[in-house]
Design an enzyme around this catalytic site. Structure first.
Site, PDB file in Angstrom:
ATOM      1  N   GLU A  59     -11.684   3.340   3.127  1.00  0.00           N
ATOM      2  CA  GLU A  59     -10.298   3.038   2.758  1.00  0.00           C
ATOM      3  C   GLU A  59      -9.406   3.723   3.770  1.00  0.00           C
ATOM      4  O   GLU A  59      -9.414   4.950   3.871  1.00  0.00           O
ATOM      5  CB  GLU A  59      -9.994   3.648   1.398  1.00  0.00           C
ATOM      6  N   ASP A  70       0.992   9.256  -4.804  1.00  0.00           N
ATOM      7  CA  ASP A  70       0.078  10.220  -4.210  1.00  0.00           C
ATOM      8  C   ASP A  70       0.520  11.650  -4.402  1.00  0.00           C
ATOM      9  O   ASP A  70       1.711  11.945  -4.504  1.00  0.00           O
ATOM     10  CB  ASP A  70      -0.078   9.931  -2.711  1.00  0.00           C
ATOM     11  N   TYR A 185     -10.580  -1.013  -8.646  1.00  0.00           N
ATOM     12  CA  TYR A 185     -10.424   0.424  -8.407  1.00  0.00           C
ATOM     13  C   TYR A 185      -9.898   1.029  -9.706  1.00  0.00           C
ATOM     14  O   TYR A 185      -8.743   0.810 -10.069  1.00  0.00           O
ATOM     15  CB  TYR A 185      -9.435   0.617  -7.266  1.00  0.00           C
TER      16      TYR A 185
END
Lengths: 285, 411
Positions: A59, A70, A185
């Site tokens: 990734e 994040d 995911y």
């Protein structure tokens, strides 16, 4: 329906890789690296070394100034990369350069929509495909905005990998899984990358729930930090995703001015190797 | 249903104003955004909800705020005209007289009552100038909910009085060090908090930005400003105003003033962005004048960004305007031409700040000082019967320290 192939010419790299993992009877290791961190050349050395260190799917983070989902490690990595001159076109060049030496390891680009919006979505899809990119994860494009990039990406032969989360309940899951391809995911924690960790039992339960809704492989990430945790995840899911702790290793190899020191690449790849070894032993017991 | 030829029909069911707006958030937040939308739609149909807002607006906030004829500024601008027969008649909408000192409380009241309906037990918010943070901390104290306010370290330094106010009100102020430590970074960190605490937390966004339904919801709560102006102007002058002027950071006070007038073609709408050191210097916060469409904080709108789509830090002397984006409905009004967007520099705003203080005995916040700076440019040459309303959306107490510093005065 879920389970579309990423391209029209037989199984994609992603599909071939997950089929191979299944045949081997083990879970895979997916590693996240922020493109161009800490500088383009050091990054390329790391990228080139990942398959040899045992990474099954790569990734590559497309750096963005405001990565809302994040945590501090990946934010800092993005900002280092941007400061060292990385751009979205630079990221595509990096993928293309990797492809000249490795035509098998799947590359997924992960990031936020604005740089792609700015680049031009159609041009981006065309250039990403040409660069040998296999799939996309765009964090801030939920199913409600599928017309933006998801459908065009699928049409362009790229996988569209969606994040499923603990808040994706049985009512929401079919929406999340629609137009998802390649793999799903699963974000194992409520929160940002690199903070909390989920228990193995919770992940096992979540994977079972997802499997009831899809035949796609399930990768699990966010909060997977150590070789032991990666093994625990890989034992119950189709792959474990590790990002922040790889970046922590990278950071340990930087000097005070964020420049790479000589042992950096070996340090990162050594850690990745320990993750890969641990994941490979996961289903042996 | 609204007729098709209306500017007030937006957004569509997916939160779009033209091609702006939308819901660009991580999947983790999506169920929550949908829940907020559902709860808000239900609340709008409940007369008890609006009645509660109205009651608190009257007795706690002090609404309606006056529509005040700014006679001395009107005379001043008239004296600046080329001949003696001109100069618009200037009114201030006095939203700086609200409890907490700005228009921000209008929105906070609506949102906290919604949070309570949803059974949420913890409130988070972002703040730039601290006006929104103070308003959130205020309603949290009143409704007994724990409150966490994210504020950039740069803003904490220049808005110290508001930081202390929030703490007095019982809020936790979390310093945000990422980026340049201003409003956009505070919003990033508030979103990160929300993602991690979706089960009990309500995010009170302070402006007409963010993912749908926030831009529409905040606009609805702020529309009390324009609705009152309409009635008050009718009572004062027997007709509609000719021009409305408001400053724009995210754009909530402007949207609240404009929205009730969008379908009155005779009413000219002017939004004033912060030009910082000047548009040509690149150090400004004028997203429409100096940006282009992109996606940030949940919506598509005009953004200050590099060629590579990286967000550029905004600059303004006013912390409340220091944001690299603008509410999506403004982007749409800009492209459709219904509203005009102009800008005023730091220096022009400072001058207006002092002018308003001396002539009207009102120390305005630096944010509406930008609006006044633009009024100063156009009022002198407009006819005497031209009715102009400027939204005086905040008071300047919070700014006196930073203004003193810029003026070289030691306190």
């Amino acid at each position: 329906m879920s389970g579309k192939t990423g391209n029209g010419n037989g199984p994609s790299r992603v599909e071939r890789r997950f089929a191979a993992l299944k045949a081997e009877g083990r879970g895979g290791l997916i590693v996240y690296v922020a493109c161009g961190d800490p500088d383009p050349e050091t990054f390329f050395e790391i990228l080139s070394g990942l398959p040899g260190a045992g990474v099954d799917v790569i990734e590559i983070g497309m750096p963005f100034s405001d990565p809302m989902a994040d945590g501090p490690e990946i934010q800092a990595a993005s900002l280092r990369a941007l400061k060292a001159g990385m751009t979205l076109s630079g990221t595509l060049e990096m993928a293309a350069r990797f492809r000249t030496q490795d035509d098998e390891t799947p590359i997924i680009l992960m990031g936020y929509y604005n740089p792609i919006h700015s680049y031009g979505p159609r041009k981006f899809l065309k250039d990403a495909r040409a660069a040998g990119v296999d799939g996309l994860i765009v964090v801030d494009l939920p199913p409600e905005e599928d017309e933006e990039l998801c459908r065009p990406a699928l049409d362009a032969g790229l996988h569209w990998i969606r994040l499923a989360t603990p808040t994706s309940d049985d009512k929401r899951l079919p929406t999340v899984l629609s137009n998802t391809s390649g793999f799903v995911y699963y974000v194992s924690i409520m929160g940002i990358t690199g903070t909390r960790s989920a228990s193995g039992a919770a992940v096992r339960q979540a994977v079972a729930r997802l499997k009831a809704h899809t035949d796609l492989p399930i990768a699990v990430g966010f909060g997977v930090k150590t070789p032991e945790q990666a093994a625990e995840i890989a034992a119950v899911a189709d792959a474990a995703v590790v990002g922040s702790s790889v970046i922590e290793r990278l950071k340990a190899g930087l000097d005070a001015d964020d420049r790479a020191t000589p042992g950096l690449v070996d340090g990162v790849l050594g850690f990745v190797r320990s993750l890969a070894e641990s994941v490979r032993k996961a289903r042996a017991h | 249903m609204e007729a098709l030829n209306t500017y007030r029909g937006g957004p569509d069911e997916r939160g779009h104003f033209g091609h702006f707006g939308g819901r660009f958030v991580a999947e983790t937040l999506m169920p929550l955004i949908l829940a907020v939308e559902e709860a808000y739609e239900a609340a709008k149909k409940d007369p008890g909800y609006q009645a509660a807002i109205d009651d608190f607006a009257k007795h706690y906030v002090g609404r309606p705020s006056p529509l005040y004829f700014a006679e001395r500024l009107t005379e001043h601008f008239a004296s600046r005209g080329a001949n003696g027969n001109k100069g618009a008649k200037l009114y201030f909408k006095r939203d700086e007289l609200n409890h907490t000192g700005s228009h921000k409380i209008n929105n906070c009241l609506g949102q906290i009552l919604l949070a309570r309906r949803m059974g949420m037990t913890r409130i988070i918010a972002e703040t730039g100038a601290g006006q929104h943070g103070v308003a959130v901390a205020t309603v949290c104290a009143r409704f007994d909910l724990p409150c966490v306010v994210y504020m950039g370290t740069t803003d904490i330094a220049r808005q110290a009085p508001n930081v202390f106010r929030m703490k007095l009100l019982g809020a936790e102020v979390v310093p945000v060090t990422s980026g340049t430590g201003t409003l956009k970074d505070a919003m990033n960190d508030a979103l990160r908090d929300w993602v991690a605490n979706v089960e009990n937390t309500f995010y009170i966004i302070g402006t007409v930005a963010g993912p749908h339904p926030y831009p529409a919801m905040v606009r609805d709560f702020q529309s009390v400003i324009g609705n009152e102006v309409r009635e008050q102007m009718q009572a004062a002058e027997g007709r509609l105003p000719d021009t409305l002027v408001a400053c724009i950071g995210g754009g909530s006070n402007a949207m609240g003033l404009f929205h009730p007038f969008l379908d009155e073609p005779s009413v000219r709408l002017i939004g004033v962005e912060a030009a910082g050191h000047g548009l040509e210097t690149g150090k400004h916060a004028a997203s429409l004048a100096g940006g282009r469409p992109g996606v940030l904080h949940g919506n598509r709108t005009y953004l200050l960004q590099t060629d590579d789509g990286q967000i550029i830090d905004a600059h303004s002397i006013s912390a409340g305007l220091d944001y690299p984006g603008i509410g999506p409905e403004h982007s749409w009004l800009h492209e459709s031409g219904r509203a005009e967007y102009v800008s005023a520099t730091d220096a022009e705003a400072l001058e207006a700040f002092q002018l308003c203080s001396r002539l009207e005995g009102i120390i305005p916040a630096l944010e509406p000082a930008h609006a006044l700076a633009y009024v100063a440019k156009i009022a002198p040459e407009l006819p005497k019967d031209h009715l102009m309303v400027m939204n005086l959306c905040g008071r300047g107490d919070k700014d006196v320290f930073s203004v003193a510093e810029v003026l070289g005065v030691e306190l």
